[in-house]
Design an enzyme around this catalytic site. Structure first.
Site, short mmCIF file in Angstrom:
data_model
loop_
_atom_site.label_atom_id
_atom_site.label_comp_id
_atom_site.label_asym_id
_atom_site.label_seq_id
_atom_site.Cartn_x
_atom_site.Cartn_y
_atom_site.Cartn_z
CD GLU A 113 -7.24 4.45 0.21
OE1 GLU A 113 -6.83 5.06 1.20
OE2 GLU A 113 -7.42 3.21 0.20
CD GLU B 199 -5.70 -3.26 0.19
OE1 GLU B 199 -5.59 -2.52 1.18
OE2 GLU B 199 -4.89 -4.18 -0.08
CG ASP C 40 -1.83 -1.17 1.35
OD1 ASP C 40 -1.96 -1.92 0.37
OD2 ASP C 40 -2.39 -1.38 2.44
CG ASP D 119 -5.06 -7.00 -3.06
OD1 ASP D 119 -4.09 -6.22 -3.11
OD2 ASP D 119 -5.47 -7.50 -2.01
CG HIS E 184 0.47 3.66 3.63
ND1 HIS E 184 1.12 2.94 4.62
CD2 HIS E 184 -0.68 2.98 3.38
CE1 HIS E 184 0.40 1.88 4.94
NE2 HIS E 184 -0.68 1.87 4.19
#
Length: 537
Positions: free
Chosen positions: A477, A473, A398, A471, A402
């Site tokens: 984002e 996800e 991620d 993925d 972030h």
């Protein structure tokens, strides 16, 4: 190395969700471990070792050696979109197996350019083609020793290519004219002009050489086909194969592809945006109705008084970044849309102090540079011993989610106070380089760690193994990540960075529609599943 391909009629569907209109199935799966064709060698056994090399953004080599230090090996150049699975043999006896079992295998026939061809039908009635190219012209002498194994001549060097053929004689003709070459790497270049972005995939190929060498057979995903431009549409063939989660792939015979996105969101700025002119440059001067201002102003005055440090100095880069981005958006709204500069100045001062905790690396879990995978990671997992700390940031989960929030917050701060850049620009650029480095020449960070230019979106999963693959996800984002890059590039005057963000956004507007956010007429996901509207993570 086992080769598997799943057709649409082999999918397994989960139960129907009767609470959703149309009762779509909850999930679907592609069966695992269908080992249709296995490329191996007689020398491989209990001492076999697997190594990798040449890891790049779109490709990698997997090597099978009989034992550690052996000079004999099979090298598999693996690259996105490859039309053949190729095994390069060095001084080994080829073994070709099938757990589905061979129904028939034709005798080898050699073409004028030294390619030996085998036609294979398996017991599931699927048709495969195998091509062998000896390095010295030596007949590979592949012959059946059982209904599960073909065996060739000992001490053989060359390469074997395997492809599934769903199109009978017409598919065989296409494969015949592309056999003998294979891709080993891919480069991407891009340019923008006004609202148009053009990008190009160029493959480095190996195998047969010379003026008469075949062009590559590569498979394009549906969003590629929509974007093809220049000579590329003329290289599209009728040959098609089902993919696991991205619809039908189409074979293209070409050594490079040209793709165009005609509607870059160049006018998108910090202010609300509807994608339609005349919103010049995403102008922050869009007027709010007086009634809306009267409602928003007292709420904003209250919210901007919150303790920003308390809400941002957390043990999570993700939640800290979200809070910083939230407060930055609040400050921007007060300054630009409510026209309350004094109130905004109060919030901006708090925001700068909260951001400084991170730019000076004084947060609860400071960032560190990881030399193994070349990136900026949270020290959280090292301190706690929990690799899942902060959603796995230390193990590269991620990062684009972030760090996008920090990049976005920084863009707003720098927009409102350009002098702030002097002490903070390098910190923010480091976050961009970690997640979205544009250069293959950067020795500290890999090229485009998170965004996959071939698939047209990012992958959230880092170093963690996953039984069903990586993925997406969070599509929202992912798009925010590209938007943050675009806006940071605009604020610091980096036109190239801003253009990359615009191009990523345009590509994602296409891929998210095709694969993740499902309209009723979506043809890339099973019709039994489309009613869910969203694919999940």
């Amino acid at each position: 190395m086992a080769i598997s391909h799943v057709d649409a009629d082999q999918r397994v569907f989960g139960p129907r969700d009767t609470e959703i209109p149309g009762s779509p199935v909850r999930f679907f799966m592609n069966p695992l471990a269908v080992q249709s064709i296995i490329l191996s060698a007689a020398e491989l056994g209990n001492s076999t070792v697997l190594t990798t090399d040449s890891l790049q953004a779109f490709s990698a080599n997997a090597n099978l050696l009989p034992y550690t230090g052996s000079s004999s090996k099979i090298t598999f150049p693996l690259i996105q979109g490859m039309g053949f699975v190729t095994g390069v043999y060095t001084n080994l006896q080829p073994v070709v197996q099938s757990s589905v079992f061979f129904r028939s295998v034709s005798s080898g026939s050699v073409s004028s350019n030294g390619v030996w061809k085998y036609q294979i039908t398996l017991e599931d009635n699927k048709h495969w083609l195998l091509y062998a190219v000896p390095s010295n012209g030596q007949d590979p002498q592949l012959s059946l020793v059982s209904d599960a194994e073909l065996r060739g001549t000992p001490n053989w060097s060359g390469y074997i290519q395997v492809a599934k053929n769903p199109a009978a004689s017409s598919g065989e003709y296409i494969h015949d004219n592309a056999a003998g070459v294979y891709p080993v790497a891919m480069d991407i270049t891009a340019s923008t002009f006004s609202q148009t972005g053009t990008y190009r995939f160029q493959w480095t190929k190996a195998g047969l050489t010379g003026i008469n060498a075949p062009k590559l057979l590569m498979y394009a995903l549906p969003h590629h086909i929509e974007s093809f431009a220049g000579p590329t549409p003329f290289a599209v063939t009728p040959l098609r194969l089902q993919t696991t989660t991205k619809g039908i792939a189409t074979a293209v015979i070409a050594d490079y592809w040209t793709l165009v996105e005609p509607s870059l969101p160049v006018d998108m700025g910090f202010a609300p945006w509807n994608g339609s002119p005349p919103q010049a440059q995403g102008s922050a001067k869009l007027p709010l109705p007086a009634a809306a201002i009267n409602i928003i102003k007292p709420i904003a005055a209250s919210e901007i008084q919150q303790n920003m440090d308390e809400q941002t100095n957390l043990d999570s880069m993700y939640f800290s970044g979200k809070a910083l981005s939230k407060f930055a958006t609040l400050v921007y709204t007060v300054h630009e849309m409510l026209n309350e500069p004094d109130l905004a100045r109060l919030g901006l001062g708090q925001l700068k102090l909260a951001f400084a905790k991170f730019s000076t690396n004084q947060q609860i879990y400071p960032l560190v540079y990881d030399t193994a995978w070349s990136g900026i990671v949270s020290s959280g997992a090292y301190v706690t011993g929990n690799p899942g700390q902060d959603f796995g940031n230390t193990c590269y989960n991620d990062h684009h989610f972030h760090y996008a929030y920090f990049i976005h917050a920084a863009a707003i701060i720098a927009y409102l106070d350009p002098q702030w850049l002097a002490l903070n620009k390098e910190f923010v650029n480091i976050l961009v380089r970690d997640a979205a480095n544009p250069s293959t020449a950067d020795s500290y960070f890999p090229f485009s760690r998170m965004f996959d230019w071939f698939h047209g979106h990012s992958w959230a999963k880092g170093l963690f193994e996953s039984a069903d693959g990586k993925d997406e996800e969070s599509s929202s984002e992912d798009a925010f990540f590209a938007y943050a890059i675009k806006m940071w590039g605009r604020v610091i005057g980096d036109k190239s960075m801003e253009a990359r963000g615009n191009l990523m956004l345009a590509i994602m507007s296409r891929t998210l529609r095709n694969y993740f956010l499902l309209q009723d007429d979506n043809v890339n996901q099973p019709r039994e599943f489309v009613g869910n509207k969203v694919t999940g993570i």
